[in-house]
Write an enzyme that holds these catalytic residues in place. Structure first.
Site, PDB file in Angstrom:
ATOM      1  N   GLU A  75      53.868  39.603  39.409  1.00  0.00           N
ATOM      2  CA  GLU A  75      52.630  40.376  39.413  1.00  0.00           C
ATOM      3  C   GLU A  75      52.079  40.591  40.824  1.00  0.00           C
ATOM      4  O   GLU A  75      50.910  40.945  40.998  1.00  0.00           O
ATOM      5  CB  GLU A  75      51.605  39.713  38.494  1.00  0.00           C
ATOM      6  CG  GLU A  75      52.054  39.783  37.036  1.00  0.00           C
ATOM      7  CD  GLU A  75      51.027  39.294  36.053  1.00  0.00           C
ATOM      8  OE1 GLU A  75      50.294  38.343  36.379  1.00  0.00           O
ATOM      9  OE2 GLU A  75      50.964  39.854  34.959  1.00  0.00           O
ATOM     10  N   TYR A 121      23.617  38.298  38.689  1.00  0.00           N
ATOM     11  CA  TYR A 121      24.744  37.705  39.401  1.00  0.00           C
ATOM     12  C   TYR A 121      26.048  38.439  39.122  1.00  0.00           C
ATOM     13  O   TYR A 121      26.925  38.510  39.986  1.00  0.00           O
ATOM     14  CB  TYR A 121      24.847  36.213  39.074  1.00  0.00           C
ATOM     15  CG  TYR A 121      23.733  35.441  39.730  1.00  0.00           C
ATOM     16  CD1 TYR A 121      23.824  35.067  41.065  1.00  0.00           C
ATOM     17  CD2 TYR A 121      22.554  35.161  39.043  1.00  0.00           C
ATOM     18  CE1 TYR A 121      22.789  34.399  41.692  1.00  0.00           C
ATOM     19  CE2 TYR A 121      21.512  34.502  39.661  1.00  0.00           C
ATOM     20  CZ  TYR A 121      21.629  34.116  40.987  1.00  0.00           C
ATOM     21  OH  TYR A 121      20.586  33.481  41.610  1.00  0.00           O
TER      22      TYR A 121
END
Length: 214
Positions: A75, A121
């Site tokens: 990956e 956040y």
């Protein structure tokens, strides 16, 4: 070995162990990378993030050639896409974190940002989270899809697969990934309920004060 490379190798070991302890990296899933002046470090294939050995972490040049360490994860195309297309990228994290993966399997998600701005956040540390189509693991087309999004977004969610997060450093990428996973958990808890999201009047101060990318 240069001091900075040795330090980054140790930080990758510690980061991988932390993700395993949090239950975000089951089995041999997930991979980490970090930028060097002369290439980049990448976690090896078929090694759990809780079992990393600093000296065996793969080192690659910018052409993708293995310079030292074990064979890198298949990956690596996800990581390379951010390094090549998003200036300032210092590290990339890809996990099969359970709540984020569960979210990636839902129908009807907003492809522009599959998590709404439900907390400040999330807006500050992750930003918009585009949903990309499903590709088989390691498919070069997956890297091409990430590369098209990377110039404008630091994080993506791969359908039926999981999140990929980039940041200026490994510590920042770790913080963003943990925030993403926690917000995915909240999104699943709220799924199907009326949800109050942050509006433009609430997001703009996050841009001005914290540099939020939304």
């Amino acid at each position: 070995m240069p001091r900075e490379e040795a330090r980054l190798r140790e930080e990758m070991v510690q980061t991988g162990a932390a993700f395993r302890a949090l239950g975000l990296a089951p089995g041999t899933s997930g991979n980490l990378s970090a930028r060097l002046d002369d290439g980049w470090l990448m976690t090896p294939t078929n090694v759990g993030l809780g079992d990393l050995v600093a000296e065996r972490i793969s080192k690659l040049d910018w052409d993708g050639n293995l310079l030292s360490g074990d064979k890198p994860t298949k990956e690596l195309v996800l990581h390379r896409a951010f390094y090549e297309n998003r200036p300032g990228t210092g590290a990339v994290v890809h996990l099969h974190a359970p709540h984020a993966v569960a979210l990636s399997c839902l129908e009807g998600l907003d492809a522009e940002s599959c998590i709404a701005p439900i907390t400040p956040y999330f807006v500050m540390r992750v930003g918009r989270l585009p949903l990309l189509p499903y590709f088989r693991p390691g498919d070069p087309a997956m890297g091409e899809a990430v590369g098209r999004v990377a110039p404008r977004q630091a994080c993506v969610l791969l359908a039926n697969h999981g999140p990929v997060v980039s940041a200026g450093s490994l510590a920042l990428a770790r913080a963003a990934m943990e925030e993403l996973e926690e917000t995915a958990r909240l999104a699943l808890l709220l799924h199907g309920r009326p949800v109050r999201v942050l509006g433009e009047a609430e997001i703009q101060p996050l841009r001005e004060t914290f540099g939020a990318d939304w």
